[in-house]
Design an enzyme around this catalytic site. Structure first.
Site, PDB file in Angstrom:
ATOM      1  NE  ARG A  82      16.851  62.347 -23.037  1.00 20.86           N
ATOM      2  CZ  ARG A  82      16.910  63.119 -21.964  1.00 20.86           C
ATOM      3  NH1 ARG A  82      17.910  63.956 -21.783  1.00 20.86           N
ATOM      4  NH2 ARG A  82      15.971  63.036 -21.042  1.00 20.86           N
TER       5      ARG A  82
ATOM      6  CG  ASP B 266      17.503  59.943 -20.502  1.00 20.01           C
ATOM      7  OD1 ASP B 266      16.276  59.782 -20.387  1.00 20.01           O
ATOM      8  OD2 ASP B 266      18.139  60.782 -19.851  1.00 20.01           O
TER       9      ASP B 266
ATOM     10  CG  HIS C 194      15.240  60.061 -17.256  1.00 22.00           C
ATOM     11  ND1 HIS C 194      14.912  60.892 -18.296  1.00 22.00           N
ATOM     12  CD2 HIS C 194      15.146  60.821 -16.130  1.00 22.00           C
ATOM     13  CE1 HIS C 194      14.634  62.104 -17.840  1.00 22.00           C
ATOM     14  NE2 HIS C 194      14.762  62.084 -16.517  1.00 22.00           N
TER      15      HIS C 194
ATOM     16  CD  GLU D 167      13.613  65.568 -15.246  1.00 19.11           C
ATOM     17  OE1 GLU D 167      13.294  66.748 -15.441  1.00 19.11           O
ATOM     18  OE2 GLU D 167      14.207  64.891 -16.109  1.00 19.11           O
TER      19      GLU D 167
ATOM     20  CG  ASP E 238      19.726  72.003 -21.708  1.00 20.36           C
ATOM     21  OD1 ASP E 238      20.397  72.406 -20.736  1.00 20.36           O
ATOM     22  OD2 ASP E 238      18.559  71.601 -21.603  1.00 20.36           O
TER      23      ASP E 238
ATOM     24  CB  THR F  14      21.971  66.200 -26.907  1.00 17.84           C
ATOM     25  OG1 THR F  14      21.682  64.850 -26.509  1.00 17.84           O
ATOM     26  CG2 THR F  14      23.326  66.623 -26.384  1.00 17.84           C
TER      27      THR F  14
HETATM   28  C1  ACM Z   1      18.151  66.703 -15.058  1.00 11.31           C
HETATM   29  O1  ACM Z   1      18.328  67.775 -15.645  1.00 11.31           O
HETATM   30  N1  ACM Z   1      17.038  66.017 -15.254  1.00 11.31           N
HETATM   31  C2  ACM Z   1      19.136  66.177 -14.146  1.00 11.31           C
END
Ligand code: ACM
Length: 632
Positions: free
Chosen positions: A165, A194, A268, A345, A438, A485
């Protein structure tokens, strides 16, 4: 005799007071002894009983030389002596050490080099904060006489840094690793790929970094950026060459930190798909590396829809040969036995519409797309295993059936970890409720990120217990603190988010269970804030900020203030001036007068000094924070 007995009881019961120290993580056993302190001066010598001990001794000598200005070299025997045990001390294991300080000698013993390294970290923490100085400074260079026996509770003490990120240059990564080492972390989880950037050079797949490591430049708030356009030049680039990676792996190894690389698949993956569109079901060549624009819809409770196809196609053999190439090179670069293959995700919407995915499901008897993802992960595990590595993935890899030998990193809570352990799989705990660093750590009004979906204050992080009661603890390898991040563009902001919460998790993953004491922790934390001030490292003082909620009493709006750190003095104003220690002292709920323009401004002081951020809360904002009264 009775007086002597009372004195003895007093000495024994107050011994814990005398054993207070500033060490993070808290050692297993620490006692002050009667000797005078050990004084470091030009005459001090540093020794190590073999080549490996001398390596740790040299790391100590470098740091002390830098801060004191004395020139220490390392020899076989010294007044500070580091020895690898000829006969192992069974009590301290591979990472433990003993440290004894008298006025004439400092002795560190360990079974393995890692133990000596950790003994050195503790010794540095016994010196005054000026030891963190990068240049020579004056200080009272003395070490209190004490005896320490120390070893970790868990073998996996990790921190994750997302470099997709926002990209962090090599020197920033080393700086981050340096701080981790100071607090006896031993796994650096490197989130290398990602949607927003592929950051590791794969020589057999050059487009991954030629295309996937670059995105269009955007400024301002993450998530609200304009979508990228093909007509724009992708000038915001960053990746690690394989030489960079080898350099960082070696740098971490010198600090007894192993690196867990993460290649996050099958979701991702905008950056990989932008590089090689044939990897996703839609083969959509318009997909670009995301600069932090909105490309998904989130519906709460983890439910979401991807507006672009960022997902690898599990029905395509091209995907598996791509992954074989990636994992071949990754396995050769990282000595750590595990590779993290993500799994989180992953949107299944494009798989559901894809004839090849449907045909594969039919052929393999897969009833749901979770089972299809499980099919994918099992094949990835085979690839990873063929490179001599073990697979670890986020807890989504449980859905549809766990790959035979996979370890699980539990992030959506403890439940995934519990389930995996019950199935006899190894687990690393990193539940977002406790250790996602975060997330907000203070009042959104005064924190840099005002739109975080959740908050993990320091005190909450400190309560984390990684081993749930109902499972066999041998399956819990340990835990992590994870830093995503999206909203962390610089290393100083990374430090702000990381510390002090990673001091709390250092205690949790190293120190014995049951030794927690919040006041003792915050006292030690303040000492480490001084150390960071000297060293020029950033950290958050949010735990010293006022926490403000509202309540209604007899139809009147009241402001209620608490703090995380105990013993702070709280001052406020209602007249638009800035509060200081001569303003109204808060002693209980404050009535907020009617009036649209009224602002409650509140600040904390510690030992007469300002200690946190001032929080200005308008009457309207306070109304939103009214906690409903409990039903009688
Ligand atoms: C995650 O926080 N998507 C592993």
């Amino acid at each position: 005799m009775q007086k002597l007995f009372i004195l003895l009881v007093f000495v024994l019961t107050s011994s814990s007071l005398f054993a207070q120290n500033n060490i993070i993580p808290q050692p297993v056993s620490f006692v002050y002894t009667r000797s005078q302190p050990f004084k470091i001066n030009v005459g001090t010598t540093i020794g190590g009983n073999n080549a490996e001990a001398q390596k740790a001794a040299r790391q100590l000598a470098d740091q002390i030389s830098r801060a004191t200005g004395y020139r220490f070299t390392v020899r076989k025997q010294g007044s500070i002596q580091l020895n690898l045990n000829a006969t192992p001390n069974p009590k301290i294991g591979d990472e433990g050490y003993t440290l004894n300080v008298s006025n004439t000698k400092i002795q560190i013993n360990a079974n393995k080099p890692a133990g000596l390294f950790y003994g050195v970290q503790t010794l540095l923490q016994l010196l005054p904060p000026e030891i963190e100085s990068a240049t020579a400074v004056a200080a009272k260079w003395s070490v209190p006489a004490c005896e320490i026996i120390d070893y970790p509770r868990f073998g996996w003490r990790g921190m994750m840094l997302d470099v997709s990120r926002h990209f962090f240059p090599k020197e920033d990564v080393k700086r981050y690793i340096d701080r981790m080492a100071r607090y006896k972390y031993n796994v650096f989880h490197w989130h290398l790929t990602d949607d927003e950037g592929w950051r590791i050079e794969i020589k057999s797949l050059p487009k991954l970094t030629q295309v996937g490591a670059c995105r269009v430049q955007r400024y301002g708030k993450w998530g609200l950026h304009d979508a990228p356009k093909k007509t724009e030049a992708p000038t915001d680039c960053g990746f690690y060459t394989q030489d960079d990676i080898r350099e960082i792996v070696a740098y971490a190894a010198e600090r007894h930190i192993q690196i867990l690389p993460e290649i996050d698949v099958p979701g991702h993956n905008s950056a990989a798909v932008a590089s090689y569109p044939e990897l996703c079901c839609t083969q959509d060549s318009s997909i670009m590396v995301s600069p932090g624009h909105r490309f998904a819809e989130w519906y709460g409770n983890g439910q979401f829809k991807m507006l672009v196809d960022n997902t690898l196609d599990p029905s395509s053999e091209k995907v598996y040969s791509f992954l074989d190439k990636v994992f071949t090179e990754v396995a050769a670069l990282f000595p750590f036995p595990y590779i993290h293959a993500g799994g989180d995700e992953c949107y299944h919407g494009y798989w559901e519409q894809d004839p090849d995915c449907q045909a594969l499901m039919q052929k393999e008897g897969l009833k749901t797309t979770h089972e299809l993802q499980s099919y994918f992960t099992k094949r990835v595990e085979k690839i990873v295993k063929s490179k001599g590595k073990k697979l670890i993935g986020w807890d989504e890899i449980l859905e549809g059936g766990l790959a035979p030998e996979a370890a699980v990193m539990s992030w959506r809570g403890l439940e995934g970890g519990i389930e995996a352990a019950k199935q006899g799989h190894y687990v690393v705990m990193s539940p977002n409720d406790y250790v996602y660093i975060d997330l907000l750590q203070g009042d959104p009004l005064v924190e840099p990120d005002q739109t975080s979906y959740k908050s993990v204050r320091l005190q909450k992080a400190y309560t984390f217990e990684p081993v749930p009661e109902e499972i066999n603890p041998t399956y819990i390898l340990g835990g992590q603190a994870n830093l995503w991040t999206e909203k962390v563009p610089t290393i100083r902001q990374a430090e702000y988010m990381t510390w002090p919460r990673a001091w709390a998790t250092a205690d949790i993953y190293w120190s014995p269970k049951g030794e927690k004491n919040w006041d003792n922790f915050t006292r030690r934390m303040e000492n480490h804030m001084q150390r960071f001030d000297v060293g020029g490292f950033n950290y958050a003082r949010s735990a010293f900020d006022p926490i403000v909620t509202g309540s209604m009493v007899d139809g009147k709006l009241m402001a209620n203030v608490t703090t995380e750190v105990n013993g702070l003095d709280i001052y406020y104003t209602l007249d638009e001036t800035l509060p200081d220690k001569y303003s109204h002292k808060y002693t209980g709920p404050v009535e907020i007068p009617e009036g649209k323009a009224v602002t409650f401004k509140v600040a904390t002081y510690h030992n007469g000094q300002p200690s946190g951020k001032m929080i200005p809360i308008s009457r309207d904002e306070l109304m939103k924070r009214v906690v409903p009264a409990k039903a009688p």
